[in-house]
Write a protein that holds these residues in place. Structure first.
Motif, short mmCIF file in Angstrom:
data_model
loop_
_atom_site.label_atom_id
_atom_site.label_comp_id
_atom_site.label_asym_id
_atom_site.label_seq_id
_atom_site.Cartn_x
_atom_site.Cartn_y
_atom_site.Cartn_z
N ALA A 185 0.76 -1.21 -0.13
CA ALA A 185 0.10 0.02 -0.13
C ALA A 185 0.84 1.25 0.08
N ILE A 186 1.91 1.24 0.96
CA ILE A 186 2.61 2.44 1.02
C ILE A 186 3.44 2.61 -0.38
N ARG A 187 3.85 1.68 -0.97
CA ARG A 187 4.69 1.63 -2.26
C ARG A 187 3.78 2.07 -3.46
N ARG A 188 2.56 1.75 -3.31
CA ARG A 188 1.52 2.27 -4.41
C ARG A 188 1.11 3.70 -4.13
N LEU A 189 0.25 3.70 -2.93
CA LEU A 189 -0.23 4.84 -2.62
C LEU A 189 1.03 6.28 -2.86
#
Lengths: 402, 311
Positions: free
Chosen positions: B82-86
């Motif tokens: 999630a952190i990578r994508r967002l």
């Protein structure tokens, strides 16, 4: 809560004050140094460096006891940890450069093996007569409770020195992290600057051992830059925002743990910076999730508005729900879908601009200008008024049909 | 090498071997996919998982602990993604943010809650207590066929053996899929393989090994065994099957030699106390990797040593 406020306002005793200031300075420099590491995409190298301090600490303790000393003298332990951290760093670099293993494998191997060796040495120390009260475990998670005055001074001075070093070295380090090839072309010695960054990271790790502990010090180097990245796209500002985030969370964390001595300092500092990270992830205006959602929605509405107006201009029936809503919100159509006066005017303008663009593409072979056609950029932003007049002349007025 | 060996050393050694092999097998693929540090991240987030499981159930029973650790591992992987994508953050940094935060949360929860009555602390979580998994009931090699004594085997042995078998079975069953999606993801996708499901499955398999091994031997061995034996094996050969075999051999040697050195080494040197077996196993695996880096036949990258910019 009173105790916390006291500590926050530097009222909780001289030692606690010194520790909080030292932690703040350390957080400041960790945030800034971590930025260079993060922009160089080598954030996790610091994890290997941090874990490989453990055998050095243990060996320094053993050596100092063997020489008849106390063994808990902090500068000695820190020198030992710096030496073994350096060995760990060299091992990572040698493994990445000389063998086919990738950097992440080298990092994982070094951190687990050095840490394992450190644990072996810790159990050796436990069996030594001087080792019963060694308290070296406090280096794992950090603790500021009962810190000696001399230790607090060491940390505060070390923190201040690392801030100074970053201030002096900020230009070459920014240049290299931002564009290593450009820096090399300008004559900067890139490997040496990389080495300086690593040296700084190592110094910060070593100074931070007593406060944050070797398992979590990596968080102080990674979380602030990642947090700062959400607030700006300018590398210079990322550094200072990261320093601010690091400084604030380390200072608050140290103060908080001075008020509640039972809590280990490292995890508190990490959780405070993680909180700031989560806040930035969602609400930062530049790259936050909320900002991205709002920008996306605005874009979507602009697309629907234009498609709707084009449909009005061509007398087509609009079926899409969102398009109808957007047009109705702006008073361009009535609830029954018929265009209002303003709607017809806007639709006529959109249709006319579309026609102007078509002419512009014929007249101008310069794709730098006509390539900017995306349906949403107003033609007035791309071409000058006299150019547009020229397009209109080519389109011409209404012509009677014979 | 008599009754005492069976009683005090046989079971910890076997548990160490099973744990090492269970971690080394998925480690081979993680290293080739440049996801080696997933093991590091998982073994850090296991701590908050077991602390939360303890707070919910109030016991240190194995099943809730392992469930908690497994859930924590899944949450961590989801958070990293999630952190990578967002945020558009590079995977290494996203991983660093996630596992340090979760670990810090786990430590704080642990210090805040009353765990004085149970054996649950950070140092145990890191270093494990392999030495304490002894077989009280045994009184010699004959106990191996004695059902009463066998019933008193430490439960960790059965669990670790089961997980090791499961990982081995999964590796054999999904061998072709794993190989194809690891070496050429585009090709695997074109062949209609569920590439992202395979990736997720591999991480899950790694998480299962990590959680089970963590329960018995602490997180140092887990990280070391995910990376060191497969990395050393990578330098020995160009063929994946051979590499996996080498990695299993290295894992077994590390576990046995490490345990022996930790238990008996200090005695040979004249000291009276054993040192940490988990730490020694990690150290031995590091020595093996070091030797492989210096002498293994396929250690060099093609072109290495010629390009000065290969930093």
């Amino acid at each position: 809560m009173d105790g916390f406020l006291d500590a926050l306002l530097l009222d909780a005793g001289y030692n606690a004050r010194l520790v909080a200031i030292g932690a703040g300075l350390l957080g400041l420099s960790a945030g800034a140094a971590g930025t260079f590491l993060f922009l160089r995409k080598r954030a996790l190298v610091s994890d290997a460096v941090a874990h490989s301090t453990l055998p050095g600490i243990a060996l320094a303790f053993i050596a100092m006891v063997a020489l008849g000393g106390d063994g808990r003298w902090l500068p000695g332990l820190l020198i030992g940890s710096a030496l073994s951290a350096w060995a760990g760093l060299l091992a990572v670099q040698a493994m990445t450069r000389r063998t086919r293993l990738s950097e992440d494998a080298a990092i994982g191997a070094v951190l687990s093996v050095f840490f394992g060796l450190g644990v072996v040495l810790l159990t050796v120390i436990q069996t030594m007569s001087a080792g019963r009260q060694a308290g070296l475990e406090s280096f794992l998670l950090g603790s500021t409770a009962g810190m000696l005055y001399a230790d607090a001074v060491t940390i505060a001075v070390g923190g201040a020195l690392s801030v100074l070093a970053i201030w002096i070295l900020r230009r070459p380090m920014t240049l290299v992290t931002f564009d290593a090839e450009y820096a090399a072309a300008r004559g900067v010695n890139v490997p040496r600057v990389d080495l300086m960054i690593m040296g700084l990271v190592m110094a910060i790790t070593v100074i931070g051992l007593k406060i944050v502990g070797l398992i979590l010090i990596v968080a102080m180097l990674i979380i602030p830059p990642v947090t700062a990245r959400f607030w700006t796209d300018r590398s210079g500002r990322v550094i200072w925002i990261a320093a601010l985030v690091g400084g604030v969370s380390a200072y608050t964390g140290a103060a908080l743990s001075a008020a509640a001595p039972a809590l280990p300092t490292g995890p508190i500092i990490v959780l405070i910076s993680a909180f700031l990270f989560a806040l930035s992830l969602f609400f930062a205006p530049a790259r936050g999730v909320a900002a991205a959602l709002i920008a996306r929605r605005r874009f979507q509405r602009r697309v629907h508005r234009r498609q709707g107006l084009l449909a009005l201009a061509r007398d087509e029936i609009i079926h899409d729900g969102l398009t109808l809503r957007v047009l109705q919100d702006e008073g361009l159509i009535r609830p029954d879908g018929v265009a209002t006066e303003a709607g017809r005017a806007q639709a006529a303008k959109v249709a006319r601009d579309e026609h102007r663009w078509a002419v512009a593409r014929e007249v101008h072979q310069d794709s730098g200008l006509t390539g900017r056609y995306d349906g949403l950029t107003p033609i007035e932003e791309v071409f000058t008024p006299d150019e547009i007049e020229e397009f209109d002349r080519r389109i011409g007025g209404p012509v009677g049909v014979a | 090498m008599g009754a005492e060996f069976v009683q005090f050393s046989l079971t910890p050694m076997l548990i160490g071997v099973f744990a090492a092999v269970a971690c080394a097998l998925p480690g081979n693929f993680l290293i080739l996919r440049r996801q080696a540090l997933i093991g590091d991240a998982i073994s850090h987030v296991v701590l908050p998982g077991i602390v939360v499981a303890f707070l919910l159930t109030g016991t240190v029973a194995a099943i809730p602990m392992m469930l908690g650790a497994g859930v924590a591992a899944v949450v961590a992987v989801a958070l990293i993604e999630a952190i990578r994508r967002l945020g558009g953050i590079e995977p290494g940094a996203a991983m660093g943010v996630t596992f340090t935060t979760l670990f810090a949360g786990g430590v704080l929860l642990l210090e805040q809650s009353d765990t004085s009555g149970v054996h649950l602390d950070v140092e145990h979580a890191l270093m494990g207590n392999l030495e304490s998994l002894i077989w009280f009931q045994a009184d010699g090699w004959a106990s191996l066929v004695d059902p009463v004594a066998l019933a008193a085997l430490p439960p960790e042995l059965g669990r670790m053996a089961t997980v090791c078998g499961l990982v081995l079975l999964a590796t054999i069953l999904f061998w072709r899929w794993l190989v194809m999606s690891t070496f050429d993801e585009g090709f695997a996708q074109a062949m209609g393989l569920p590439v992202s499901a395979i990736g997720l499955g591999l991480v899950t398999l790694a998480a299962i090994s990590a959680v089970a091994a963590f329960d018995a031997v602490g997180s140092i061995i887990v990280i070391a065994m995910f990376i060191c034996p497969p990395a050393a094996a990578r330098l020995m050969t160009e063929r994946l099957g051979v590499q996996v075999a080498w990695s299993v051999a290295f894992a077994v040697v590390s576990a046995v030699l490490g345990y022996v050195l930790a238990g008996y080494g200090p005695l040979w040197l004249g000291a009276s106390n054993a040192v940490s077996a988990a730490g020694m196993i990690a150290t031995v695996s590091g020595v093996i990797l070091g030797l492989a880096c210096l002498f293994a036949p396929h250690r060099a990258r093609i072109g290495a040593g010629r390009s000065p910019d290969a930093v």
